[in-house]
Design a protein around this motif. Structure first.
Motif, PDB file in Angstrom:
ATOM      1  N   PHE A 326       0.813  -1.207   0.000  1.00 33.25           N
ATOM      2  CA  PHE A 326       0.000   0.000   0.000  1.00 33.25           C
ATOM      3  C   PHE A 326       0.856   1.270   0.000  1.00 33.25           C
ATOM      4  O   PHE A 326       0.312   2.377   0.069  1.00 33.25           O
ATOM      5  N   ASP A 327       2.169   1.118  -0.120  1.00 35.07           N
ATOM      6  CA  ASP A 327       3.101   2.242  -0.211  1.00 35.07           C
ATOM      7  C   ASP A 327       3.553   2.359  -1.663  1.00 35.07           C
ATOM      8  O   ASP A 327       4.329   1.537  -2.153  1.00 35.07           O
ATOM      9  N   VAL A 328       3.046   3.369  -2.360  1.00 36.47           N
ATOM     10  CA  VAL A 328       3.332   3.518  -3.787  1.00 36.47           C
ATOM     11  C   VAL A 328       4.816   3.717  -4.037  1.00 36.47           C
ATOM     12  O   VAL A 328       5.354   3.277  -5.065  1.00 36.47           O
ATOM     13  N   ALA A 329       5.514   4.352  -3.111  1.00 34.74           N
ATOM     14  CA  ALA A 329       6.950   4.568  -3.285  1.00 34.74           C
ATOM     15  C   ALA A 329       7.710   3.247  -3.330  1.00 34.74           C
ATOM     16  O   ALA A 329       8.742   3.134  -3.988  1.00 34.74           O
ATOM     17  N   GLN A 330       7.188   2.222  -2.627  1.00 28.70           N
ATOM     18  CA  GLN A 330       7.850   0.920  -2.626  1.00 28.70           C
ATOM     19  C   GLN A 330       7.285  -0.023  -3.688  1.00 28.70           C
ATOM     20  O   GLN A 330       8.021  -0.838  -4.248  1.00 28.70           O
ATOM     21  N   GLU A 331       5.999   0.069  -3.953  1.00 27.09           N
ATOM     22  CA  GLU A 331       5.354  -0.823  -4.928  1.00 27.09           C
ATOM     23  C   GLU A 331       4.463  -0.004  -5.873  1.00 27.09           C
ATOM     24  O   GLU A 331       3.238   0.009  -5.758  1.00 27.09           O
ATOM     25  N   PRO A 332       5.075   0.701  -6.835  1.00 25.94           N
ATOM     26  CA  PRO A 332       4.289   1.599  -7.684  1.00 25.94           C
ATOM     27  C   PRO A 332       3.247   0.897  -8.551  1.00 25.94           C
ATOM     28  O   PRO A 332       2.264   1.530  -8.956  1.00 25.94           O
ATOM     29  N   ASN A 333       3.423  -0.394  -8.831  1.00 26.84           N
ATOM     30  CA  ASN A 333       2.452  -1.094  -9.673  1.00 26.84           C
ATOM     31  C   ASN A 333       1.271  -1.659  -8.899  1.00 26.84           C
ATOM     32  O   ASN A 333       0.299  -2.117  -9.510  1.00 26.84           O
TER      33      ASN A 333
END
Length: 689
Positions: A326-333
């Motif tokens: 749920f952290d876009v910086a870590q998992e942008p896809n």
């Protein structure tokens, strides 16, 4: 000490700030994601007037073809003269069959208020155990394990199917749109949720499948707890990805390098039942669950996130603290893995639910099917955002009848191959006659024609500069590029089983006509639109696969005494006030039933029936109202009962477990609980006859 986050004022309609924050992440107070400069309905009228008589004739033929030997009186009025005649209608001595009840008066009662002569019961509540081994609900000792076996929170869309070989039993499939932790947990600190609270929230999302028993004499329905078909699908249930974008690099994450297996479904709103017996559910305001989109520096990725309303820092529920996906910086896809229509087989609790990429990715609010004459399914879908679009999907394959294994396997593929379209609406009145006030143009109707613009089919993209995979994953951007029409929050969609006409609920749009935003047009005729409208669409020659259609506004909602309202020409002093249409359905008599979300008239939301044909076409009658702070969702109107999902009761600014704003459904001293309510006639007769 309980900590409250600041509330934003001046919310659209009658929603509380709390509802806006937890349900959609304050979407209406963020920048409008659609910044395209598409042409508006009123700008594209060249050549339309010369074709008007032909297109009106085709609309009438459409209705006649759909209804077989039906009379022309069942079609919409087809001229200004017809509209004027309709305005003089007195209506017969009786309301339309199915709507013969005394309307409920608008009110602010903290209860489900129903017509005289009717009775009601709670079918199932949040927290009721539905799986074997699940404990009874204990508000002071909630656990994620218990919630995963209990009925979820904030019930929304509902589907009902017969249970084979079990007399008087039906299978109820219910979406659970979102959680409001301040009303779920005593002492909740929104700045510092605990892991257990977060995991309870994950388990309270998704869907519930539960068998219900009918009392034959009355029609009363009650849940059958711990039945073999009962099931919970949550934010952590594995889903299979199918269709042309399955395996795309745009869907791959560190936890799923294949791009074919996704955990969970979020913010499930409208849906539909397929002709082959599966249930569809749309993922709507998924963007609010993701954090740190503002930290993304790649300009292409950042623009894509912005178009889907993903940005900022921490999320409301702080899920990113407990799962990096749920952290876009870590998992942008990971954000690309939500915003789909999902399909479940309610009769196989062991089956893996599916995310259907051929249907495109946006804030899905409906997935309502029809069949073409040769048996291909067509789905209609709305994108619930200010100034976003209306879509349809036409399958490339025909449905196989029967329940053989071969037929079931074939039908599982029907929504994976086909063509995805977006709608462009054209008005037939001069732009000068659409002034934003809601005043009818000189021809007496808001109406026109339209076209379906293809976006992608299989591996073929019809959008310049985008691959097919990009079209499916970033469907909003594709629709921007082809010039789709910006609408006032397209929510639920329902094709009439009698005529084939398609009805679209457009809930509201406070930004219509404001500085820098799209002005009023013929399909969205009011600036600062607080009350919404219902649009009626007729496919050319009543062919769901057609690439042309005609349309008109069936209802322009609001206070009937307001000149900027319209009820299909029915005398306005004879209708119930209605505001902010949301979920819609049909009864067996061809009447449209409308539930509301955010009534901007100062009274509680409710459920309304309206005749779509005959002398009483346009007569709106209120059937029920819901409690304080609640929204009416997922209506089902059967011969002997009406079901509604009462969502977010007591969700009023400043409310909490310790300071409840409602005592529904169980009375003072009990936790407020979203619930499904059944209503039936006390004498056992059919509804409204």
């Amino acid at each position: 000490m309980r900590k409250f986050l600041p509330l934003i004022g001046s919310h659209p309609g009658g929603r509380s700030a709390m509802t806006c924050r937890y349900r959609c992440g304050d979407a209406c107070f963020h920048e409008v994601p659609n910044t395209s400069d598409n042409a508006y309905v009123g700008d594209v009228i060249a050549g339309v007037l010369s074709r008007r008589s032909v297109l009106r004739a085709s609309a009438v033929v459409t209705v006649a073809a759909a209804a077989g030997a039906t009379t022309l009186a069942q079609a919409p009025e087809a001229s200004a003269a017809g509209a004027a005649t309709a305005a003089k209608r007195k209506g017969g001595a009786k309301a339309a069959r199915g709507l013969r009840f005394t309307p409920v008066a608008p009110n602010t009662t903290d209860a489900v208020t129903i017509p005289d002569g009717y009775a009601q019961n709670i079918v199932i509540r949040w927290g009721d155990p539905i799986l074997r081994g699940a404990p009874a609900f204990d508000p002071d000792h909630q656990t994620a394990k218990a919630q995963a076996g209990q009925f979820g929170y904030n019930n929304d869309y509902m589907a009902v199917l017969d249970v084979p070989h079990e007399r008087d039993r039906q299978l109820l499939v219910v979406n659970h749109e979102y959680t409001d932790e301040q009303l779920m947990f005593a002492g909740y600190d929104p700045a510092n949720p605990t892991r257990e609270q977060v995991e309870i929230g994950w388990a309270a999302h998704g869907l519930s499948v539960v068998v219900a028993q009918e009392e034959r004499r009355s029609g009363r329905l009650t849940a059958v707890l711990r039945h073999r078909l009962n099931r919970r699908i949550t934010a952590t249930t594995p889903f299979e990805v199918t269709g042309p974008a399955a395996g795309s690099k745009l869907l791959r994450t560190s936890a799923d390098p294949t791009g074919r297996r996704i955990l969970g479904t979020l913010n499930n709103c409208g849906g539909g039942i397929t002709p082959w017996g599966t249930v569809l559910s749309g993922e709507e305001n998924f963007n609010q669950y993701f954090a740190n989109g503002g930290a993304v520096t790649d300009p292409v990725t950042a623009a894509r996130l912005k178009r889907y309303g993903i940005g900022g820092a921490a999320s409301e529920r702080k899920w990113e603290r407990f799962d990096k996906r749920f952290d876009v910086a870590q998992e942008p896809n990971e954000t690309n893995r939500f915003g789909w229509v999902v399909e479940i087989d309610p009769f196989d609790p062991e089956s893996t639910p599916r995310k259907l990429t051929a249907l495109g990715r946006f804030k899905h609010e409906a997935a309502e099917p029809r069949l073409t004459d040769d048996g291909r399914p067509v789905l209609y879908m709305g994108d619930d955002e200010r100034f976003d679009y209306f879509y349809k999907f036409v399958s490339a394959k025909r449905m196989k009848r029967g329940n053989s294994r071969a037929a079931r396997e074939h039908n599982r593929t029907l929504l994976d191959e086909g063509t995805l379209y977006v709608a462009r609406f054209t008005g037939d009145s001069p732009a000068a006659e659409i002034d934003g006030s809601g005043k009818l143009p000189k021809d007496g109707e808001f109406d026109g024609v339209g076209e379906w613009i293809p976006l992608a089919s299989g591996t073929t993209s019809f959008v310049e500069g985008m691959t097919a995979e990009e079209v499916y994953v970033f469907t909003r951007i594709a629709a921007d590029k082809v010039g789709a029409t910006k609408m006032d929050r397209p929510e639920d969609v329902e094709p009439s089983p009698r005529t084939g006409r398609v009805y679209i609920a457009l809930t509201n749009n406070k930004d219509r006509g404001t500085a820098g935003k799209a002005p009023a047009d013929e399909a969205n005729p009011r600036n600062g639109n607080k009350h919404g409208q219902i649009l009626e669409l007729a496919e050319h020659w009543n062919d769901p696969a057609a690439d042309r259609f005609s349309w008109r506004l069936f209802l322009v909602c609001g206070d009937p005494s307001d000149p900027a309202t319209y009820f299909a020409g029915f005398p306005k002093e004879k209708v119930s006030p209605i505001s902010c249409p949301d979920n819609i359905t049909f009864d067996a008599h061809g009447n449209l039933w409308i539930s509301t979300d955010g009534n901007a008239l100062g009274t509680h939301d409710g459920l309304f029936g309206v005749a779509t044909a005959g002398e009483r076409r346009g007569e709106v009658k209120q059937f029920l109202t819901v409690p304080k702070g609640a929204e009416t969702c997922g209506p089902i109107v059967q011969d002997r009962r009406v079901l509604v999902a009462v969502q977010h009761p007591g969700e009023v600014d400043g409310a909490s477990v310790e300071k409840p704003a409602s005592t529904w459904p169980d009375g003072p001293g009990k936790l407020v609980r979203p619930s499904v309510v059944g209503v039936w006639r006390r004498n056992g007769d059919d509804i409204g006859v």
